[in-house]
Design an enzyme around this catalytic site. Structure first.
Site, PDB file in Angstrom:
ATOM      1  N   LYS A   3       1.004  -1.324  -0.042  1.00 36.20           N
ATOM      2  CA  LYS A   3       0.209  -0.040   0.167  1.00 36.20           C
ATOM      3  C   LYS A   3       1.020   1.403  -0.185  1.00 36.20           C
ATOM      4  O   LYS A   3       2.122   1.416   0.766  1.00 36.20           O
ATOM      5  CB  LYS A   3      -1.072   0.098   1.635  1.00 36.20           C
ATOM      6  CG  LYS A   3      -2.491   0.542   1.397  1.00 36.20           C
ATOM      7  CD  LYS A   3      -3.342  -0.122   0.450  1.00 36.20           C
ATOM      8  CE  LYS A   3      -4.788   0.955   0.683  1.00 36.20           C
ATOM      9  NZ  LYS A   3      -5.900  -0.161   0.203  1.00 36.20           N
TER      10      LYS A   3
ATOM     11  N   GLY B 225     -18.747   7.422  -0.309  1.00 36.45           N
ATOM     12  CA  GLY B 225     -17.659   7.414  -1.269  1.00 36.45           C
ATOM     13  C   GLY B 225     -17.718   6.818  -2.838  1.00 36.45           C
ATOM     14  O   GLY B 225     -19.609   6.189  -2.442  1.00 36.45           O
TER      15      GLY B 225
END
Length: 361
Positions: free
Chosen positions: A83, A189
C-alpha cells in the site's frame, strides 16, 4: 472541509520493505509499504488523505499493506500485499499543480521497488492520478478506460460487498433478500454510494451518513434516512456497513452498536484486532473486511494480467459471497470468530504459495 483519520497505535512490523520519502516536487510525506511478495508482485492502492502527523500516515500504510496481503491471499490471487500513502498535513489543500507533483513523486517511490509493488487508485485518488503515476513507472494498474486501462474499480468492489451483504443476511435474517431489511451505511464514497443506490432500488430501509455534508443530497434522492456522523451505530439495523476510513469500530462503538451484523468495504474497520471477539461476545456477526472488499483488487489484478474477459472476471467477483459463506461455516465448526477463520484461509494460501519473498531472491 478537511477530514482526518483517527490516530491509532503503530502495528507490529512484519514488512519486507518500506520506502518513506519527502516528495522532491511536492514536499509531501509519502510512504510505500511492501508487506509481502510471497505470492507475487504486491498490489494495493495509493491513498491521499489528511493525517494529524506523519507517523499516523506511516501507521496507516503499514496496517493497510498487511491487510492487502490477507486480502490478496484469501482471494486466491498470485499477488502480494502492499500500500502507499500520500499524507496531507491538516488544513492542506492541493491545487492542480501540487497534486500532479505529488503523484509524480509517488511514481518515483513505486519505481524504486523495481516491480515488487504495483499501485492503483484508492481513497482520495483517482484513475486520472494513476495516469500521472504512469509517467514515472509502469508498475501501476487501473488507468482510465480512455487510454485502454481497466478503469475505476469501485464497481467491482461494490458488487463483492453487495454479495457479501446477501450472504450475511442469510445468517442473521434467514434470507439473502435485501427488501425490507434495515441497512446502515457509514460513508458514501465511490463504493458506499454505489451500494446505497443498489440497496435502495431493491427495497432496503437505508440509514446513511458521511463526514461530507454534501452527500446528504444522495440520501434525499434515495429516500434514505440521514443521520449525523458518529451516531449511525446507534440506529437499529440488520447490517451495519462501514464504508469510510478505517478504525470506526472502537470498543465504545462496538459496545453501543445496535446491529445484527457488520459487513462493509472499509479497510481495517476494527480499531483493534480484539474487536472481532468483542463483536462475537455481543452476538454480532462480523464479515471480515479483507474478504468482503476484495472485488476491486480481483478485478484490477486479473484485468492487468489479461486473465479472462471482463464478464468472466466480474463473475469471479460475484463469488465473494460464497467465500463469506464458507468463512461463516468454518468459524461455526471451529468455534472461532469469522475473522480468525478468514485469517486462517489466507495463512494456508501463503504457506502453500511455493514462493520465497521476492527480496530474498
Amino acid at each position: 472541509m478537511t477530514h482526518t483519520v483517527p490516530s491509532l497505535p503503530l502495528p507490529d512490523f512484519s514488512h519486507e520493505r518500506v520506502e518513506v520519502i519527502t516528495g522532491r516536487r511536492s514536499g509531501l510525506f509519502i510512504a510505500v509499504a511492501l508487506h509481502s511478495s510471497v505470492l507475487g508482485s504486491a498490489l494495493g492502492g495509493a491513498r491521499l488523505w489528511t493525517y494529524p502527523h506523519w507517523s499516523d500516515a506511516l501507521g496507516d500504510a503499514l496496517r493497510l499493506s498487511a491487510a492487502m496481503t490477507l486480502k490478496n491471499a484469501a482471494a486466491g490471487l498470485d499477488a502480494g500485499g502492499g500500500k502507499s500513502v500520500i499524507a496531507l498535513p491538516p488544513g492542506t489543500m492541493l491545487d492542480a499543480d501540487r497534486r500532479r507533483a505529488a503523484f509524480l513523486d509517488l511514481g518515483d517511490a513505486v519505481e524504486s521497488l523495481h516491480g515488487l509493488y504495483r499501485t492503483a487508485e484508492d481513497v482520495g485518488s483517482t484513475t486520472d492520478d494513476m495516469l500521472i503515476v504512469s509517467e514515472r513507472t509502469e508498475h501501476v494498474v487501473g488507468l482510465p478506460d480512455a487510454v485502454g486501462g481497466s478503469g475505476e474499480p469501485a464497481g467491482p468492489t461494490s458488487l463483492g460487498v453487495y454479495e457479501s451483504i446477501r450472504a450475511t443476511l442469510e445468517r442473521v435474517a434467514g434470507s439473502a433478500d435485501v427488501e425490507g431489511r434495515r441497512i446502515t451505511i457509514s460513508g458514501l464514497g465511490q463504493v458506499g454510494s454505489r451500494l446505497a443506490v443498489r440497496l435502495s432500488a431493491e427495497g432496503a430501509h437505508l440509514t446513511v451518513t458521511d463526514v461530507n455534508p454534501s452527500k446528504r443530497d444522495l440520501a434525499t434522492q434515495l429516500g434514505a434516512h440521514w443521520i449525523a456522523p458518529g451516531e449511525e451505530h446507534l440506529v437499529p439495523a440488520d447490517v451495519f456497513v462501514p464504508a469510510g476510513i478505517g478504525g470506526l469500530l472502537t470498543d465504545e462503538v462496538i459496545d453501543a452498536l445496535d446491529a445484527k451484523a457488520v459487513c462493509g468495504p472499509a479497510n481495517n474497520p476494527l480499531a483493534d484486532h480484539s474487536g472481532a471477539e468483542r463483536l462475537a461476545g455481543r452476538g454480532i456477526l462480523y464479515a471480515p473486511d479483507f474478504v468482503v472488499n476484495a472485488g476491486g483488487v480481483i478485478y484490477l489484478d486479473l484485468e492487468a494480467k489479461h486473465l479472462g474477459s471482463r464478464t468472466a472476471i466480474m463473475e469471479r467477483v460475484g463469488q465473494i459471497g460464497d467465500t463469506v459463506r464458507r468463512i461463516f461455516d468454518e468459524a461455526e465448526v471451529r468455534g472461532v470468530t469469522p475473522l480468525e477463520a478468514a485469517e486462517g484461509l489466507a495463512a494456508e494460501r501463503l504457506a502453500a504459495g511455493g514462493r520465497q519473498p521476492a527480496l530474498a531472491r
